[in-house]
Write a protein that holds these residues in place. Structure first.
Motif, PDB file in Angstrom:
ATOM      1  N   ALA A  49      -0.719  -2.846   4.672  1.00  0.00           N
ATOM      2  CA  ALA A  49       0.719  -3.102   4.708  1.00  0.00           C
ATOM      3  C   ALA A  49       1.494  -1.791   4.799  1.00  0.00           C
ATOM      4  N   THR A  50       1.046  -0.781   4.066  1.00  0.00           N
ATOM      5  CA  THR A  50       1.718   0.523   4.095  1.00  0.00           C
ATOM      6  C   THR A  50       1.558   1.194   5.448  1.00  0.00           C
ATOM      7  N   VAL A  51       0.371   1.094   6.038  1.00  0.00           N
ATOM      8  CA  VAL A  51       0.146   1.666   7.379  1.00  0.00           C
ATOM      9  C   VAL A  51       1.111   1.057   8.386  1.00  0.00           C
ATOM     10  N   LEU A  52       1.239  -0.263   8.351  1.00  0.00           N
ATOM     11  CA  LEU A  52       2.124  -0.955   9.293  1.00  0.00           C
ATOM     12  C   LEU A  52       3.571  -0.517   9.112  1.00  0.00           C
ATOM     13  N   VAL A  53       4.031  -0.450   7.874  1.00  0.00           N
ATOM     14  CA  VAL A  53       5.406  -0.037   7.609  1.00  0.00           C
ATOM     15  C   VAL A  53       5.631   1.403   8.043  1.00  0.00           C
ATOM     16  N   MET A  54       4.692   2.290   7.742  1.00  0.00           N
ATOM     17  CA  MET A  54       4.862   3.700   8.098  1.00  0.00           C
ATOM     18  C   MET A  54       4.924   3.895   9.606  1.00  0.00           C
ATOM     19  N   ALA A  55       4.042   3.216  10.328  1.00  0.00           N
ATOM     20  CA  ALA A  55       4.034   3.366  11.788  1.00  0.00           C
ATOM     21  C   ALA A  55       5.320   2.820  12.405  1.00  0.00           C
ATOM     22  N   LEU A  56       5.735   1.621  11.997  1.00  0.00           N
ATOM     23  CA  LEU A  56       6.934   1.014  12.568  1.00  0.00           C
ATOM     24  C   LEU A  56       8.201   1.757  12.159  1.00  0.00           C
ATOM     25  N   VAL A 102      -0.950 -11.755  -6.210  1.00  0.00           N
ATOM     26  CA  VAL A 102      -1.734 -10.697  -6.863  1.00  0.00           C
ATOM     27  C   VAL A 102      -1.070  -9.343  -6.688  1.00  0.00           C
ATOM     28  N   LEU A 103      -0.652  -9.047  -5.458  1.00  0.00           N
ATOM     29  CA  LEU A 103      -0.022  -7.733  -5.190  1.00  0.00           C
ATOM     30  C   LEU A 103       1.358  -7.637  -5.833  1.00  0.00           C
ATOM     31  N   GLY A 104       2.030  -8.788  -5.926  1.00  0.00           N
ATOM     32  CA  GLY A 104       3.286  -8.852  -6.668  1.00  0.00           C
ATOM     33  C   GLY A 104       4.334  -7.848  -6.207  1.00  0.00           C
ATOM     34  N   ILE A 105       4.836  -7.082  -7.171  1.00  0.00           N
ATOM     35  CA  ILE A 105       5.959  -6.173  -6.928  1.00  0.00           C
ATOM     36  C   ILE A 105       5.583  -4.992  -6.057  1.00  0.00           C
ATOM     37  N   PHE A 106       4.287  -4.744  -5.863  1.00  0.00           N
ATOM     38  CA  PHE A 106       3.892  -3.542  -5.140  1.00  0.00           C
ATOM     39  C   PHE A 106       4.187  -3.614  -3.644  1.00  0.00           C
ATOM     40  N   ILE A 107       4.358  -4.805  -3.094  1.00  0.00           N
ATOM     41  CA  ILE A 107       4.777  -4.899  -1.683  1.00  0.00           C
ATOM     42  C   ILE A 107       6.232  -4.452  -1.527  1.00  0.00           C
ATOM     43  N   PRO A 108       7.192  -5.003  -2.287  1.00  0.00           N
ATOM     44  CA  PRO A 108       8.570  -4.487  -2.181  1.00  0.00           C
ATOM     45  C   PRO A 108       8.691  -3.008  -2.537  1.00  0.00           C
ATOM     46  N   LEU A 109       7.815  -2.518  -3.414  1.00  0.00           N
ATOM     47  CA  LEU A 109       7.904  -1.114  -3.815  1.00  0.00           C
ATOM     48  C   LEU A 109       7.509  -0.146  -2.707  1.00  0.00           C
ATOM     49  N   ILE A 110       6.993  -0.670  -1.588  1.00  0.00           N
ATOM     50  CA  ILE A 110       6.726   0.214  -0.444  1.00  0.00           C
ATOM     51  C   ILE A 110       8.019   0.885   0.011  1.00  0.00           C
ATOM     52  N   VAL A 111       9.139   0.209  -0.201  1.00  0.00           N
ATOM     53  CA  VAL A 111      10.440   0.778   0.180  1.00  0.00           C
ATOM     54  C   VAL A 111      10.667   2.117  -0.515  1.00  0.00           C
ATOM     55  N   THR A 112      10.287   2.204  -1.779  1.00  0.00           N
ATOM     56  CA  THR A 112      10.524   3.428  -2.551  1.00  0.00           C
ATOM     57  C   THR A 112       9.324   4.369  -2.545  1.00  0.00           C
ATOM     58  N   ALA A 138      -1.352   7.680  11.060  1.00  0.00           N
ATOM     59  CA  ALA A 138      -2.395   8.586  10.575  1.00  0.00           C
ATOM     60  C   ALA A 138      -2.252   8.850   9.082  1.00  0.00           C
ATOM     61  N   MET A 139      -1.023   9.075   8.632  1.00  0.00           N
ATOM     62  CA  MET A 139      -0.804   9.285   7.198  1.00  0.00           C
ATOM     63  C   MET A 139      -1.147   8.027   6.408  1.00  0.00           C
ATOM     64  N   GLY A 140      -0.818   6.869   6.965  1.00  0.00           N
ATOM     65  CA  GLY A 140      -1.148   5.622   6.292  1.00  0.00           C
ATOM     66  C   GLY A 140      -2.642   5.378   6.225  1.00  0.00           C
ATOM     67  N   VAL A 141      -3.357   5.679   7.309  1.00  0.00           N
ATOM     68  CA  VAL A 141      -4.812   5.509   7.302  1.00  0.00           C
ATOM     69  C   VAL A 141      -5.468   6.503   6.351  1.00  0.00           C
ATOM     70  N   GLY A 142      -4.877   7.706   6.234  1.00  0.00           N
ATOM     71  CA  GLY A 142      -5.375   8.649   5.240  1.00  0.00           C
ATOM     72  C   GLY A 142      -5.299   8.077   3.837  1.00  0.00           C
ATOM     73  N   LEU A 143      -4.182   7.389   3.539  1.00  0.00           N
ATOM     74  CA  LEU A 143      -4.059   6.718   2.247  1.00  0.00           C
ATOM     75  C   LEU A 143      -5.029   5.548   2.149  1.00  0.00           C
ATOM     76  N   LEU A 144      -5.231   4.839   3.259  1.00  0.00           N
ATOM     77  CA  LEU A 144      -6.087   3.655   3.257  1.00  0.00           C
ATOM     78  C   LEU A 144      -7.519   3.993   2.867  1.00  0.00           C
ATOM     79  N   TRP A 145      -8.104   5.044   3.465  1.00  0.00           N
ATOM     80  CA  TRP A 145      -9.512   5.296   3.165  1.00  0.00           C
ATOM     81  C   TRP A 145      -9.702   5.789   1.732  1.00  0.00           C
ATOM     82  N   VAL A 146      -8.708   6.505   1.207  1.00  0.00           N
ATOM     83  CA  VAL A 146      -8.809   6.922  -0.191  1.00  0.00           C
ATOM     84  C   VAL A 146      -8.692   5.719  -1.121  1.00  0.00           C
ATOM     85  N   LEU A 147      -7.717   4.837  -0.845  1.00  0.00           N
ATOM     86  CA  LEU A 147      -7.559   3.638  -1.660  1.00  0.00           C
ATOM     87  C   LEU A 147      -8.777   2.728  -1.562  1.00  0.00           C
TER      88      LEU A 147
END
Length: 230
Positions: A49-56, A102-112, A138-147
């Protein structure tokens, strides 16, 4: 795309995935990194979800950068990110409702999330839409593989399974129990202290790798003393 452009895009990808990794180098976005990485499925879902938001968001800001007054750029950037995250939040609620709960508030928190706003401000506002979207991805995928690595390790050590909760995405799918039914798990791995410990080990491993690579790299030749004095 010529050789120079391919090299530039390669540099952007390498920096996002490794050299300037948001989780291991910049240490940004630690809230979702530590809170939602208790299982591999949760970690990868929020990362995608973060990768998609960052790219767009990066592509949109880059396309509109000449129309956005400098004085109000930050509120406009946040408005663009918030609009994208709202669409994503509604999509999760509609199509992946169990995972959404399950993800709950962490999806809206992508904004911040400071990762998103930092890349929009530092890169997207100064480059072309294609380059900006590639940088955000690329920055999002960097976060993805660590997560993913952190979530997989925590789940495996803490519960002895991998892909717990995959049925929320693929109905009927089951998690893999890799350490047997007799393994009762190590609770600290699933709790926040376990996340801090494992993240610290990942950072230490990356730093050791970089230091070893730098030591193994041949030193640049020095000019002779007499030539330098001349």
């Amino acid at each position: 795309m010529n050789l120079e452009e391919r090299t530039a895009y390669g540099d952007i990808g390498r920096k996002g995935l490794w050299e300037n990794n948001t989780a291991l180098v910049q240490l940004l976005g630690l809230c979702p990194l530590l809170a939602i990485s208790n299982t591999l499925v949760n970690a990868v879902s929020l990362s995608l979800a973060t990768v998609l938001v960052m790219a767009l968001a990066s592509g949109a800001v880059a396309a509109l950068r000449t129309l956005i007054p400098y004085e109000i750029r930050i509120p406009v950037f946040i408005l663009i990110i918030a609009a994208l995250v709202t669409c994503l939040d509604l999509a999760f609620n509609a199509w992946l409702h169990e995972l959404y709960l399950v993800l709950g508030i962490f999806i809206p928190l992508i904004v911040t999330n400071c990762i998103v706003l930092a890349r929009v401000e530092a890169f997207a506002a100064k480059n072309s839409p294609l380059a900006a979207a590639w940088d955000g991805a690329a920055m999002g995928v960097g976060l993805l593989w660590v997560l993913a690595l952190l979530g997989g390790a925590r789940e495996l050590i803490g519960a002895g399974t991998l892909f717990a909760g995959i049925d929320m995405i693929i109905p009927g799918a089951q998690a893999f129990r890799l350490l047997g039914d007799d393994y009762h798990g190590l609770l600290i791995a699933i709790l926040p202290p376990g996340a801090f410990i494992l993240l610290g080990l990942l950072i230490a491993a990356r730093n050791a790798w970089v230091a070893r690579a730098a030591a193994a790299r041949p030193a640049a030749p020095h000019a002779p003393a007499d030539a330098a004095s001349a």
